[in-house]
Design a protein around this motif. Sequence first.
Motif, PDB file in Angstrom:
ATOM      1  N   UNK A 109       9.470   3.567   3.143  1.00 50.70           N
ATOM      2  CA  UNK A 109       8.075   3.920   2.894  1.00 50.70           C
ATOM      3  C   UNK A 109       7.801   3.785   1.402  1.00 50.70           C
ATOM      4  N   UNK A 110       6.681   3.140   1.046  1.00 48.51           N
ATOM      5  CA  UNK A 110       6.349   2.923  -0.358  1.00 48.51           C
ATOM      6  C   UNK A 110       5.887   4.233  -0.989  1.00 48.51           C
ATOM      7  N   UNK A 111       6.648   4.790  -1.941  1.00 48.57           N
ATOM      8  CA  UNK A 111       6.297   6.087  -2.524  1.00 48.57           C
ATOM      9  C   UNK A 111       5.480   5.981  -3.802  1.00 48.57           C
ATOM     10  N   UNK A 140       4.607  -3.039  -6.694  1.00 46.84           N
ATOM     11  CA  UNK A 140       3.483  -2.208  -7.117  1.00 46.84           C
ATOM     12  C   UNK A 140       2.836  -1.571  -5.894  1.00 46.84           C
ATOM     13  N   UNK A 141       2.624  -0.284  -5.993  1.00 47.55           N
ATOM     14  CA  UNK A 141       2.023   0.464  -4.893  1.00 47.55           C
ATOM     15  C   UNK A 141       0.538   0.645  -5.167  1.00 47.55           C
ATOM     16  N   UNK A 142      -0.289   0.236  -4.234  1.00 47.23           N
ATOM     17  CA  UNK A 142      -1.738   0.389  -4.379  1.00 47.23           C
ATOM     18  C   UNK A 142      -2.228   1.532  -3.501  1.00 47.23           C
ATOM     19  N   UNK A 143      -3.330   2.115  -3.903  1.00 45.13           N
ATOM     20  CA  UNK A 143      -3.916   3.199  -3.117  1.00 45.13           C
ATOM     21  C   UNK A 143      -4.242   2.693  -1.712  1.00 45.13           C
ATOM     22  N   UNK A 153      -3.643   6.549  -9.661  1.00 48.34           N
ATOM     23  CA  UNK A 153      -3.242   7.951  -9.762  1.00 48.34           C
ATOM     24  C   UNK A 153      -1.735   8.032  -9.939  1.00 48.34           C
ATOM     25  N   UNK A 154      -1.264   9.232 -10.155  1.00 48.00           N
ATOM     26  CA  UNK A 154       0.176   9.478 -10.291  1.00 48.00           C
ATOM     27  C   UNK A 154       0.600  10.483  -9.235  1.00 48.00           C
ATOM     28  N   UNK A 155       1.662  10.166  -8.530  1.00 45.66           N
ATOM     29  CA  UNK A 155       2.140  11.048  -7.467  1.00 45.66           C
ATOM     30  C   UNK A 155       2.844  12.261  -8.070  1.00 45.66           C
ATOM     31  N   UNK A 157       0.829  -1.213   0.000  1.00 48.79           N
ATOM     32  CA  UNK A 157       0.000   0.000   0.000  1.00 48.79           C
ATOM     33  C   UNK A 157       0.862   1.260   0.000  1.00 48.79           C
ATOM     34  N   UNK A 158       0.351   2.275  -0.651  1.00 50.94           N
ATOM     35  CA  UNK A 158       1.059   3.549  -0.705  1.00 50.94           C
ATOM     36  C   UNK A 158       1.297   4.068   0.717  1.00 50.94           C
ATOM     37  N   UNK A 159       2.557   4.451   0.995  1.00 54.17           N
ATOM     38  CA  UNK A 159       2.900   4.984   2.307  1.00 54.17           C
ATOM     39  C   UNK A 159       3.219   3.941   3.349  1.00 54.17           C
ATOM     40  N   UNK A 160       2.934   2.666   3.050  1.00 56.08           N
ATOM     41  CA  UNK A 160       3.243   1.607   4.013  1.00 56.08           C
ATOM     42  C   UNK A 160       4.732   1.267   3.943  1.00 56.08           C
ATOM     43  N   UNK A 161       5.207   0.521   4.915  1.00 56.51           N
ATOM     44  CA  UNK A 161       6.617   0.133   4.947  1.00 56.51           C
ATOM     45  C   UNK A 161       6.847  -1.093   4.069  1.00 56.51           C
TER      46      UNK A 161
END
Length: 427
Positions: free
Chosen positions: A298-300, A326-329, A406-408, A224-228
């Motif tokens: 942190x997953x960016x 892969x980073x998920x929302x 989305x795109x960061x 997940x996005x922001x997770x470790x």
Amino acid sequence: MMTSLLAATLLSTTLTAPPSVLAADVRLAWTTDGKVRISWSETSAAPNTVSLERDGADDLLLGSPSAAQLNELVLEPAALEPSTAGTSAARIVVSEPSGDIARSAYFDRYQRDRVVPRISYLANGDLAWSVPPDQVTDTTPNDPLDSAKPTTYGLRLMSGEQPWAYDRCRIEYTTPSTAPNGVLSKQRAMEIRTLAYNEWGTAELDWRLIGSSSVALNASSTSPYGATTTLTGKVGARAIYENPKPPGDVPPICFDADGGVRANTAITLQARNSATGPWYAVGPGKTDAAGNYKFSLRTPGTREYRVTVGGTSSMQPATSPARTVRSSTRVVSARFIQPAVKVGTQPQAYLWVDPAGTQKAALQFKNASGAWQGLTSKTLYAGRGLVAFPWNIRGTFQFRWWIPGSTTPTGLRVEPAYSGVFSLTVS
């Protein structure tokens, strides 16, 4: 009278010089097949002794041609004992039994001395080698055995790689070059000898064993996005082993074997934003005593990762295979403001996601057939949104949000996601 005649005869014999058998010069030249030809002239046939006269050493006997043989010797360059001393001059001395002597011009027999090459590695892992310029000055310029061909350099490589003769050492030579440097595109454990070639033969400048490295990388496929995110792995090594004299008088046996681990070694975690993007450094790390390593970050967004370990003068660098995470929302909260309402009251569904963008999220419910069905949508503001909708059916129902990808701001892709299921009870 007889006494005077005898004395005169003896005096005449004593003062008469021996006949000159040898001409004044001894000629030196290279043959077409790289040997040294020594030749001389005689006024009459006589046995000869040919020696090498050297500075700081005893004369070296090269040959003793008989009177019936030609007035020449053809020798391998090694017979003249090449020297690593640039100031060591020598000459050929030819003599015959009567004491007549002839000498050649002075010449050098120079071969380059041992030197430690510089070993480095290119970005793609290729080994770059170089030896410093030779600072020795020719003290016998334009001597008869000077060659117009410059010194060339190359490598002799030995490995246990197949497919050559099974369990035999594979020997390869790089193409000699006048440049005292080169690039080696080999990624395996091997023995390397740095060689210098000139008219006097082959000089070994350096000998070393170079091992190969391997880097394993383990990573979860999604986070997940922001997770470790945790990435782990191990840095290993391989080495070449040689049995130079196996039983039975067979060729040496070589094999590429486990060389242990690269303990307490600096490594670098790299990433790139797409399969075609450039790699960049994320951060440094270090292996432990067992060669293991661990990165936590942190997953960016969705990125490819790899780990690199540098090379040394005795160990090649290596890069792990790439791993995509892969980073998920990340759904921070998905719920009803009031999970239980009366008929006629509009429920309010709330959503909070990260990254905090303006995604258009869709609210779904599970219909009577058990299938998920779209109900309404909401464009989020800073990753949050609240939507009210009419619902006049009594009972308990399951809902969920679908959030698009989305795109960061840094250009990383974040994959779409579903929220967890949350319930609404209407009475």
